[in-house]
Design a protein around this motif. Structure first.
Motif, PDB file in Angstrom:
ATOM      1  N   PHE A 339     -19.245 -22.964  56.872  1.00  0.00           N
ATOM      2  CA  PHE A 339     -18.816 -21.885  57.335  1.00  0.00           C
ATOM      3  C   PHE A 339     -19.953 -20.956  57.906  1.00  0.00           C
ATOM      4  CE2 PHE A 339     -19.291 -17.486  56.958  1.00  0.00           C
ATOM      5  CZ  PHE A 339     -17.796 -17.051  58.361  1.00  0.00           C
ATOM      6  N   GLU A 340     -20.282 -20.797  58.751  1.00  0.00           N
ATOM      7  CA  GLU A 340     -21.316 -20.116  59.617  1.00  0.00           C
ATOM      8  C   GLU A 340     -20.809 -19.028  60.447  1.00  0.00           C
ATOM      9  OE1 GLU A 340     -23.099 -23.059  62.707  1.00  0.00           O
ATOM     10  OE2 GLU A 340     -23.585 -24.303  60.498  1.00  0.00           O
ATOM     11  N   THR A 341     -20.226 -18.804  60.895  1.00  0.00           N
ATOM     12  CA  THR A 341     -19.689 -17.703  61.707  1.00  0.00           C
ATOM     13  C   THR A 341     -17.777 -17.976  62.155  1.00  0.00           C
ATOM     14  OG1 THR A 341     -19.861 -18.882  63.303  1.00  0.00           O
ATOM     15  CG2 THR A 341     -22.064 -17.476  63.080  1.00  0.00           C
ATOM     16  N   LEU A 342     -17.574 -15.995  62.154  1.00  0.00           N
ATOM     17  CA  LEU A 342     -15.766 -16.092  62.819  1.00  0.00           C
ATOM     18  C   LEU A 342     -16.580 -15.427  63.779  1.00  0.00           C
ATOM     19  CD1 LEU A 342     -13.517 -15.529  60.014  1.00  0.00           C
ATOM     20  CD2 LEU A 342     -13.891 -13.835  62.537  1.00  0.00           C
ATOM     21  N   ASN A 343     -15.920 -15.369  64.966  1.00  0.00           N
ATOM     22  CA  ASN A 343     -15.483 -14.923  65.939  1.00  0.00           C
ATOM     23  C   ASN A 343     -14.072 -14.996  66.662  1.00  0.00           C
ATOM     24  OD1 ASN A 343     -18.364 -16.751  66.439  1.00  0.00           O
ATOM     25  ND2 ASN A 343     -18.501 -15.126  67.750  1.00  0.00           N
ATOM     26  N   VAL A 344     -14.328 -13.650  67.062  1.00  0.00           N
ATOM     27  CA  VAL A 344     -12.868 -12.607  68.082  1.00  0.00           C
ATOM     28  C   VAL A 344     -13.428 -12.936  68.588  1.00  0.00           C
ATOM     29  CG1 VAL A 344     -11.390 -10.679  67.534  1.00  0.00           C
ATOM     30  CG2 VAL A 344     -11.997 -11.581  65.484  1.00  0.00           C
ATOM     31  N   ASP A 345     -13.091 -13.359  69.887  1.00  0.00           N
ATOM     32  CA  ASP A 345     -13.428 -12.825  71.371  1.00  0.00           C
ATOM     33  C   ASP A 345     -12.933 -12.671  72.636  1.00  0.00           C
ATOM     34  OD1 ASP A 345     -15.123 -14.243  73.833  1.00  0.00           O
ATOM     35  OD2 ASP A 345     -14.459 -15.977  73.080  1.00  0.00           O
ATOM     36  N   ASP A 346     -12.192 -11.390  72.953  1.00  0.00           N
ATOM     37  CA  ASP A 346     -11.650 -10.831  73.796  1.00  0.00           C
ATOM     38  C   ASP A 346     -10.263 -11.157  73.240  1.00  0.00           C
ATOM     39  OD1 ASP A 346     -11.752  -9.420  76.226  1.00  0.00           O
ATOM     40  OD2 ASP A 346     -11.557 -11.073  77.743  1.00  0.00           O
ATOM     41  N   VAL A 347      -9.836 -10.279  71.719  1.00  0.00           N
ATOM     42  CA  VAL A 347      -8.421 -10.605  71.251  1.00  0.00           C
ATOM     43  C   VAL A 347      -7.261  -9.461  72.232  1.00  0.00           C
ATOM     44  CG1 VAL A 347      -6.882 -10.866  69.876  1.00  0.00           C
ATOM     45  CG2 VAL A 347      -8.857 -12.248  69.962  1.00  0.00           C
ATOM     46  N   ASP A 348      -6.273  -9.364  72.976  1.00  0.00           N
ATOM     47  CA  ASP A 348      -5.248  -8.876  73.063  1.00  0.00           C
ATOM     48  C   ASP A 348      -3.881  -9.147  71.987  1.00  0.00           C
ATOM     49  OD1 ASP A 348      -6.364  -7.104  74.862  1.00  0.00           O
ATOM     50  OD2 ASP A 348      -5.619  -8.211  75.935  1.00  0.00           O
ATOM     51  N   PHE A 349      -3.587  -8.455  71.002  1.00  0.00           N
ATOM     52  CA  PHE A 349      -2.397  -8.585  70.444  1.00  0.00           C
ATOM     53  C   PHE A 349      -1.297  -7.422  70.709  1.00  0.00           C
ATOM     54  CE2 PHE A 349       0.492  -8.427  66.798  1.00  0.00           C
ATOM     55  CZ  PHE A 349       0.682 -10.096  66.508  1.00  0.00           C
ATOM     56  N   HIS A 350       0.000  -8.100  70.612  1.00  0.00           N
ATOM     57  CA  HIS A 350       1.323  -7.603  70.996  1.00  0.00           C
ATOM     58  C   HIS A 350       2.332  -8.496  69.865  1.00  0.00           C
ATOM     59  CE1 HIS A 350       4.040  -9.013  73.986  1.00  0.00           C
ATOM     60  NE2 HIS A 350       2.745  -9.369  74.115  1.00  0.00           N
ATOM     61  N   TYR A 351       3.168  -7.439  69.405  1.00  0.00           N
ATOM     62  CA  TYR A 351       4.015  -8.057  68.395  1.00  0.00           C
ATOM     63  C   TYR A 351       5.327  -8.618  69.747  1.00  0.00           C
ATOM     64  CZ  TYR A 351       1.958  -7.036  63.978  1.00  0.00           C
ATOM     65  OH  TYR A 351       1.199  -7.155  63.169  1.00  0.00           O
ATOM     66  N   GLN A 352       5.950  -9.624  69.564  1.00  0.00           N
ATOM     67  CA  GLN A 352       6.920 -10.696  69.664  1.00  0.00           C
ATOM     68  C   GLN A 352       8.490  -8.904  69.871  1.00  0.00           C
ATOM     69  OE1 GLN A 352       9.112 -13.846  68.666  1.00  0.00           O
ATOM     70  NE2 GLN A 352      10.319 -14.110  69.897  1.00  0.00           N
ATOM     71  N   LYS A 360      -6.683  -4.409  71.446  1.00  0.00           N
ATOM     72  CA  LYS A 360      -7.409  -4.118  73.021  1.00  0.00           C
ATOM     73  C   LYS A 360      -8.014  -5.470  73.284  1.00  0.00           C
ATOM     74  CE  LYS A 360      -4.298  -0.392  73.498  1.00  0.00           C
ATOM     75  NZ  LYS A 360      -4.002   1.140  73.826  1.00  0.00           N
ATOM     76  N   LYS A 361      -8.145  -6.220  73.550  1.00  0.00           N
ATOM     77  CA  LYS A 361      -9.608  -6.486  74.422  1.00  0.00           C
ATOM     78  C   LYS A 361     -11.023  -6.498  73.005  1.00  0.00           C
ATOM     79  CE  LYS A 361      -8.384  -7.492  78.098  1.00  0.00           C
ATOM     80  NZ  LYS A 361      -7.843  -9.140  78.385  1.00  0.00           N
ATOM     81  N   LEU A 362     -10.848  -6.841  71.927  1.00  0.00           N
ATOM     82  CA  LEU A 362     -11.657  -6.458  70.608  1.00  0.00           C
ATOM     83  C   LEU A 362     -12.709  -7.888  70.788  1.00  0.00           C
ATOM     84  CD1 LEU A 362      -9.683  -4.990  67.325  1.00  0.00           C
ATOM     85  CD2 LEU A 362     -10.923  -4.704  68.996  1.00  0.00           C
ATOM     86  N   THR A 363     -13.656  -7.285  70.212  1.00  0.00           N
ATOM     87  CA  THR A 363     -15.060  -8.686  70.058  1.00  0.00           C
ATOM     88  C   THR A 363     -14.890  -8.552  68.684  1.00  0.00           C
ATOM     89  OG1 THR A 363     -14.693  -9.542  72.143  1.00  0.00           O
ATOM     90  CG2 THR A 363     -16.791 -10.236  71.346  1.00  0.00           C
ATOM     91  N   LEU A 364     -15.738  -9.619  68.013  1.00  0.00           N
ATOM     92  CA  LEU A 364     -16.636  -9.202  66.949  1.00  0.00           C
ATOM     93  C   LEU A 364     -17.028 -10.602  66.508  1.00  0.00           C
ATOM     94  CD1 LEU A 364     -16.893  -7.644  63.763  1.00  0.00           C
ATOM     95  CD2 LEU A 364     -14.597  -8.783  63.609  1.00  0.00           C
TER      96      LEU A 364
END
Length: 580
Positions: A339-352, A360-364
């Motif tokens: 393991f080297e990196t964990l990336n969160v790239d411009d993530v949106d999420f809503h439940y079904q 909203k637009k999370l980047t990490l």
């Protein structure tokens, strides 16, 4: 018929095993048919034997062959019955063994996802009741119906060879039992049995949920209310069972009446057909008596058909569980490197079914060995983000990757990537040694003891009478909250996963125990990547970066030192947690 086709159109449970064990199934049906054929042949032969013996009592020579046949059919019937029971149960046990293995593997694949979509009692109902219902589908529906229809065809065709008009009349009379009555049973009694199963399932699910919170019922002084809540479904189930019993009694009486009419038809016909001479008259009793053994298989058809709605629901439920698991797992790959990196790239999420975005637009980006604190009040999306990180949920848009590979494609390596310590780590009702070894089933006793020593519990465990073989009791009741957390931390040490999720592990602990546990966690896991979700800032000095989640967005980002110096809101929260 339409419902039958729709149930089996995309079935992955019943039809594959019918094909897999089709030879054994054919043997079961043959033995079942031969059981009742032998019984009918015995009665047919006995009718002829009794009549012939009465007509010629002076010499056994005239009835020697029927006597031998009576012995042969008398032995054949129980022999075929025994072989049929042995073979059918062997067939069913083979299938149920495959069922249970498949079901446990299905649940194991995505246990946390299933836990969110199903209540605990619902899972227990599937594991117990639904598999049992599918087992009974063969023993109480498939076998009786097919065997009953085979006998029906044999009787009608056999009589048709001698007289087609009588065969048509018998086809109509017996058709009421094997076709019309089963359909009526599905419509009337089948609906009642389905309702009974539905009430029982809801009772099972609700009772499990309420038992899990039984201590809260008692603490609130409402234990009597808890008992009263169980009474209504119990009485409803009892009422439905009484109605079912009455219906079966009247249905059985009706079947007996139809059989009486059929026997009467055979008696009249054979009296006309074979009444010309005394010798031919022997066949009258033979034909009349031969029909009586068919009562049991014919009666079983209606009962088997009435239970179909229950089996259909169970088949639909296990198939839906199977599909809900498989459809969420894309093609799996191996990480192929450390393991080297964990990336969160411009993530949106809503439940079904919901329109509002939770994230909203999370980047990490979290690198190997880095320590991250996720802060924020309840309801801001912290737990949702954790579900996305481990693959329990899929982003509405954007992507979460480990070393550039989507997390959804690494679910088969999940246990090798993520270790989790949450608010209520579960300890099973077994020994300390077994509970800790869960982190690595191949760990030796010495390795388990080293992990327990590392979390500071060696002295406590070895002071107990049974030491490492001490039973922790259900949910770890033998130990305090802090001790349970440390035993779970020992599991993580054995698991040795590169990414550790801390989901508010100290929320139920007192401040002193909380500080001790956090110091211990970050010391023992200093080489691991840690993502720590928390409500407050006690112990935040252990981390490299802080992300404050507010309304689905990162509002404050930086190291604890930077934020304390440059962000007044963070500084107030930090001082408030320290009591300043």
């Amino acid at each position: 018929m339409k419902n039958l086709r729709s149930t089996f159109k995309n079935d992955n449970w019943v039809m594959p095993y019918l094909r897999k064990y089709k030879a054994l199934l054919a043997l079961v049906l043959f033995l079942g048919f031969m059981t009742f054929f032998s019984a009918g042949a015995l009665m047919f032969n006995s009718g002829f034997l009794i009549s012939e013996a009465a007509r010629r009592p002076d010499s056994i020579i005239y009835i020697y062959v029927p006597v031998v046949l009576a012995r042969a059919f008398g032995i054949a019937r129980p022999s075929f019955r025994y072989a049929e029971r042995l073979t059918s149960h062997n067939w069913v046990l083979k299938i149920v063994s495959d069922f249970r293995k498949k079901l446990y593997q299905t649940v194991e694949k995505r246990a946390t996802t299933i836990q969110r979509s199903h209540q605990t009692g619902d899972i227990l109902s599937i594991l117990a009741d639904d598999i049992e219902h599918i087992e009974n589908l063969y023993l109480r529906t498939v076998f009786p119906i097919v065997i009953g229809w085979l006998l029906y065809l044999f009787i009608v065709i056999g009589i048709g060879v001698l007289n087609w008009q009588v065969a048509i009349l018998m086809a109509i009379l017996l058709g009421v039992i094997v076709i019309l009555l089963p359909l009526l049973s599905v419509v009337t009694n089948g609906a009642r049995e389905f309702k009974q199963h539905q009430v029982q399932h809801e009772f099972y699910t609700n009772l499990t949920d309420q038992v899990l919170g039984l201590s809260d019922w008692k603490i609130s002084g409402r234990y009597d209310d808890f008992l009263k809540m169980q009474q209504a479904p119990i009485e409803e189930i009892a009422t439905l069972r009484r109605q079912d019993h009455y219906y079966q009694w009247w249905r059985g009486l009706f079947v007996q009446f139809i059989i009486f009419l059929a026997v009467l038809v055979l008696t009249v016909w054979t009296g006309i057909q074979f009444g010309a001479t005394k010798g031919q008259a022997n066949w009258v009793a033979a034909f009349a008596l031969a029909l009586f053994p068919a009562v049991d298989p014919f009666l079983s058809i209606s009962q088997a058909a009435s239970e179909w709605p229950i089996y259909k629901r169970s088949i639909d439920r296990v198939n839906e569980l199977d599909r809900s698991v498989e459809k969420q797992l894309p093609e799996q790959v191996e990480l192929g490197s450390v393991f080297e990196t964990l990336n969160v790239d411009d993530v949106d999420f809503h439940y079904q079914g919901a329109d509002e975005m939770v994230l909203k637009k999370l980047t990490l980006e979290v690198k190997q060995g880095e320590k991250l604190a996720l802060l924020g009040p309840s309801g801001t999306g912290k737990s949702t983000l954790l579900k996305l990180l481990v693959g329990d949920e899929t982003p509405t848009s954007g992507e979460i990757t480990i070393n550039g590979i989507p997390v959804a494609k690494l679910q088969h390596e999940r246990a090798n990537l993520f270790g989790v310590l949450d608010q209520k780590p579960y300890l099973f009702d077994t020994t300390v040694m077994n509970n800790v070894r869960l982190g690595n089933p191949s760990a030796t006793d010495d390795e388990v003891k080293q992990a327990i020593a590392a979390v500071g519990l060696q002295e406590l465990i070895e002071s107990l009478p049974d030491q490492y073989d001490t039973e922790v009791k259900e949910a770890g009741q033998r130990f305090s909250g802090g001790e349970r957390q440390r035993l779970s931390l020992a599991r993580l040490l054995l698991q040795d996963a590169p990414i550790i999720i801390l989901d508010e592990p100290t929320v139920s602990l007192d401040p002193i125990t909380e500080k001790q546990l956090l110091d211990q966690v970050f010391t023992l896991l200093k080489d691991k990547t840690i993502i720590w979700v928390t409500h407050h800032l006690a112990g935040v000095a252990h981390v490299d970066q802080v992300r404050f989640l507010e309304a689905g967005k990162f509002e404050m980002v930086g190291t604890p030192k930077e934020l304390y110096m440059n962000n007044e809101h963070f500084r107030k929260l930090y001082d408030l947690d320290r009591g300043e």
